[in-house]
Scaffold this motif. Structure first.
Motif, PDB file in Angstrom:
ATOM      1  N   ILE A  43      15.611 -57.683 -84.707  1.00 49.65           N
ATOM      2  CA  ILE A  43      15.730 -56.280 -85.112  1.00 49.65           C
ATOM      3  C   ILE A  43      16.484 -55.478 -84.054  1.00 49.65           C
ATOM      4  O   ILE A  43      17.365 -54.662 -84.372  1.00 49.65           O
ATOM      5  N   LEU A  44      16.156 -55.683 -82.792  1.00 52.93           N
ATOM      6  CA  LEU A  44      16.783 -54.919 -81.715  1.00 52.93           C
ATOM      7  C   LEU A  44      18.299 -55.125 -81.697  1.00 52.93           C
ATOM      8  O   LEU A  44      19.076 -54.160 -81.676  1.00 52.93           O
ATOM      9  N   VAL A  45      18.723 -56.386 -81.691  1.00 53.91           N
ATOM     10  CA  VAL A  45      20.156 -56.689 -81.576  1.00 53.91           C
ATOM     11  C   VAL A  45      20.923 -56.196 -82.796  1.00 53.91           C
ATOM     12  O   VAL A  45      22.002 -55.602 -82.673  1.00 53.91           O
ATOM     13  N   LEU A  46      20.379 -56.408 -83.982  1.00 55.97           N
ATOM     14  CA  LEU A  46      21.080 -55.934 -85.180  1.00 55.97           C
ATOM     15  C   LEU A  46      21.156 -54.412 -85.223  1.00 55.97           C
ATOM     16  O   LEU A  46      22.142 -53.848 -85.702  1.00 55.97           O
ATOM     17  N   THR A  47      20.133 -53.734 -84.716  1.00 54.69           N
ATOM     18  CA  THR A  47      20.173 -52.269 -84.667  1.00 54.69           C
ATOM     19  C   THR A  47      21.255 -51.791 -83.708  1.00 54.69           C
ATOM     20  O   THR A  47      22.025 -50.873 -84.027  1.00 54.69           O
ATOM     21  N   VAL A  48      21.335 -52.420 -82.542  1.00 54.02           N
ATOM     22  CA  VAL A  48      22.355 -52.037 -81.555  1.00 54.02           C
ATOM     23  C   VAL A  48      23.752 -52.293 -82.099  1.00 54.02           C
ATOM     24  O   VAL A  48      24.643 -51.427 -81.997  1.00 54.02           O
ATOM     25  N   ILE A  49      23.968 -53.464 -82.688  1.00 54.36           N
ATOM     26  CA  ILE A  49      25.291 -53.797 -83.219  1.00 54.36           C
ATOM     27  C   ILE A  49      25.644 -52.888 -84.395  1.00 54.36           C
ATOM     28  O   ILE A  49      26.775 -52.391 -84.499  1.00 54.36           O
ATOM     29  N   GLY A  50      24.685 -52.649 -85.276  1.00 56.44           N
ATOM     30  CA  GLY A  50      24.944 -51.782 -86.419  1.00 56.44           C
ATOM     31  C   GLY A  50      25.295 -50.371 -86.004  1.00 56.44           C
ATOM     32  O   GLY A  50      26.219 -49.752 -86.554  1.00 56.44           O
ATOM     33  N   SER A  51      24.595 -49.838 -85.015  1.00 51.07           N
ATOM     34  CA  SER A  51      24.882 -48.499 -84.526  1.00 51.07           C
ATOM     35  C   SER A  51      26.267 -48.444 -83.882  1.00 51.07           C
ATOM     36  O   SER A  51      27.034 -47.501 -84.108  1.00 51.07           O
ATOM     37  N   SER A  52      26.586 -49.467 -83.081  1.00 55.07           N
ATOM     38  CA  SER A  52      27.902 -49.506 -82.423  1.00 55.07           C
ATOM     39  C   SER A  52      29.018 -49.624 -83.442  1.00 55.07           C
ATOM     40  O   SER A  52      30.080 -49.009 -83.292  1.00 55.07           O
ATOM     41  N   LYS A  53      28.800 -50.406 -84.491  1.00 54.08           N
ATOM     42  CA  LYS A  53      29.810 -50.585 -85.543  1.00 54.08           C
ATOM     43  C   LYS A  53      30.092 -49.261 -86.247  1.00 54.08           C
ATOM     44  O   LYS A  53      31.252 -48.886 -86.443  1.00 54.08           O
ATOM     45  N   LEU A  54      29.049 -48.543 -86.625  1.00 51.18           N
ATOM     46  CA  LEU A  54      29.243 -47.271 -87.321  1.00 51.18           C
ATOM     47  C   LEU A  54      29.915 -46.241 -86.422  1.00 51.18           C
ATOM     48  O   LEU A  54      30.771 -45.481 -86.862  1.00 51.18           O
ATOM     49  N   SER A  55      29.530 -46.215 -85.154  1.00 52.36           N
ATOM     50  CA  SER A  55      30.139 -45.274 -84.214  1.00 52.36           C
ATOM     51  C   SER A  55      31.605 -45.608 -83.975  1.00 52.36           C
ATOM     52  O   SER A  55      32.462 -44.732 -83.873  1.00 52.36           O
ATOM     53  N   ASP A  56      31.922 -46.910 -83.898  1.00 57.58           N
ATOM     54  CA  ASP A  56      33.279 -47.359 -83.615  1.00 57.58           C
ATOM     55  C   ASP A  56      34.227 -47.077 -84.765  1.00 57.58           C
ATOM     56  O   ASP A  56      35.408 -46.812 -84.566  1.00 57.58           O
ATOM     57  N   THR A  57      33.710 -47.130 -85.990  1.00 52.81           N
ATOM     58  CA  THR A  57      34.558 -46.900 -87.162  1.00 52.81           C
ATOM     59  C   THR A  57      34.613 -45.426 -87.560  1.00 52.81           C
ATOM     60  O   THR A  57      35.166 -45.088 -88.593  1.00 52.81           O
ATOM     61  N   GLU A  58      34.000 -44.569 -86.747  1.00 46.88           N
ATOM     62  CA  GLU A  58      33.997 -43.128 -86.994  1.00 46.88           C
ATOM     63  C   GLU A  58      33.421 -42.805 -88.374  1.00 46.88           C
ATOM     64  O   GLU A  58      33.930 -41.956 -89.105  1.00 46.88           O
ATOM     65  N   SER A  59      32.372 -43.511 -88.704  1.00 49.90           N
ATOM     66  CA  SER A  59      31.693 -43.249 -89.985  1.00 49.90           C
ATOM     67  C   SER A  59      31.062 -41.863 -89.949  1.00 49.90           C
ATOM     68  O   SER A  59      30.731 -41.332 -88.901  1.00 49.90           O
ATOM     69  N   HIS A  60      30.896 -41.273 -91.110  1.00 54.75           N
ATOM     70  CA  HIS A  60      30.245 -39.971 -91.191  1.00 54.75           C
ATOM     71  C   HIS A  60      28.820 -40.059 -90.661  1.00 54.75           C
ATOM     72  O   HIS A  60      28.268 -39.103 -90.132  1.00 54.75           O
ATOM     73  N   CYS A  61      28.228 -41.264 -90.831  1.00 53.21           N
ATOM     74  CA  CYS A  61      26.864 -41.469 -90.340  1.00 53.21           C
ATOM     75  C   CYS A  61      26.852 -41.485 -88.817  1.00 53.21           C
ATOM     76  O   CYS A  61      25.960 -40.959 -88.185  1.00 53.21           O
ATOM     77  N   GLY A  62      27.875 -42.105 -88.215  1.00 52.14           N
ATOM     78  CA  GLY A  62      28.002 -42.121 -86.769  1.00 52.14           C
ATOM     79  C   GLY A  62      27.048 -43.049 -86.062  1.00 52.14           C
ATOM     80  O   GLY A  62      26.974 -43.077 -84.839  1.00 52.14           O
TER      81      GLY A  62
END
Length: 273
Positions: A43-62
């Motif tokens: 859970i920890l690693v997938l949360t970190v990667i998922g958050s970084s992915k959304l932030s990196d792609t400039e998603s509205h969610c961020g």
């Protein structure tokens, strides 16, 4: 008026207890520690990667950011401690196991096998997370703990020591049977303050070290990511938590539980006879 409830401490656990090897509950507890640590790292690693992915792609969610990662980690610890407390004690962390060993709450044999199970579970959990996010795992460094460039080694070590102190001190306080007997009119679900302690420490120290406070968590992420930057200051994530756990144990046992005062009183009583 009814007499206040009291609790007599049981004798310290034997350092070497070979009888544990004959008990199924011993092996069940080791398996529970392995599975819980695996799920925690997944859970920890997938949360970190998922958050970084959304932030990196400039998603509205961020992405969920530091706050969201802290909630995910603290919440997962709450869930896992709740599920495994009655089976293994819900350690999920070599530093917690080390603290309880120093307090003579568990045997050396149990402590060693718990730590081995936790480390193996963390490695497997990170490997499972990588299998789900192969394309982003290396790109976002697999959630590995690293000392931020803005901070010195001393600061990183201090952050790990203090953060682990908060966690282990909370574990001792939340599970103290004497306190529970005395304050039985104030029911406390022990996993809740433990999860909140993990949450608060992550809020404070993610910008410094990514927040280790758990050597198995740091080892599992470093082994699966396996790049030089993950190993550069890896010792911090072992030395810091173990020092923090030792200080928390001494503080709780000697100061809060007045272990030194009781020992001195017992010595004086025996001397007077």
């Amino acid at each position: 008026m009814s007499a206040a409830k009291d609790y007599q401490d049981p004798p310290p656990t034997p350092l070497i207890d070979v009888e544990e090897f004959t008990q199924w509950s011993f092996y069940r507890a080791i398996i529970a520690e392995f599975v819980a640590t695996l799920l925690f790292l997944y859970i920890l690693v997938l949360t970190v990667i998922g958050s970084s992915k959304l932030s990196d792609t400039e998603s509205h969610c961020g992405g969920v950011g530091v706050l969201g990662i802290s909630w995910a980690v603290g919440g997962m610890i709450f869930v896992l401690v709740y599920c495994t407390a009655g089976i293994s004690g819900g350690h999920i962390n070599p530093a917690v196991t080390f603290g309880l060993l120093l307090a003579r709450k568990i045997s050396l044999i149990r402590a060693v096998l718990y730590i081995m199970a936790q480390c193996l579970g963390a490695i497997c959990g990170c490997g499972l997370a990588k299998s789900f996010q192969k394309g982003y795992y290396v790109r976002f460094k697999g959630g590995a703990n690293m000392l931020s460039d803005e901070y010195s080694i001393g600061t990183g070590l201090a952050a790990e020591i203090i953060g682990t102190f908060v966690l282990v001190y909370t574990v001792f306080s939340a599970t103290d049977p004497k306190r529970n007997a005395r304050d039985s009119h104030v029911p406390v679900l022990a996993p809740l303050p433990i999860g909140f302690a993990v949450f608060m420490v992550h809020l404070a120290t993610i910008p410094i070290t990514g927040t280790g406070i758990n050597p198995a968590r740091s080892l599992g992420a470093a082994v699966i990511y396996n790049e030089a930057e993950a190993w550069d200051h890896h010792w911090i994530f072992w030395v810091g938590p173990f020092i923090g756990a030792a200080i928390a144990t001494i503080y709780h046992q000697v100061i809060i539980r007045a272990g030194a005062v009781k020992a001195l009183g017992s010595f004086r009583s025996s001397s007077a006879v």
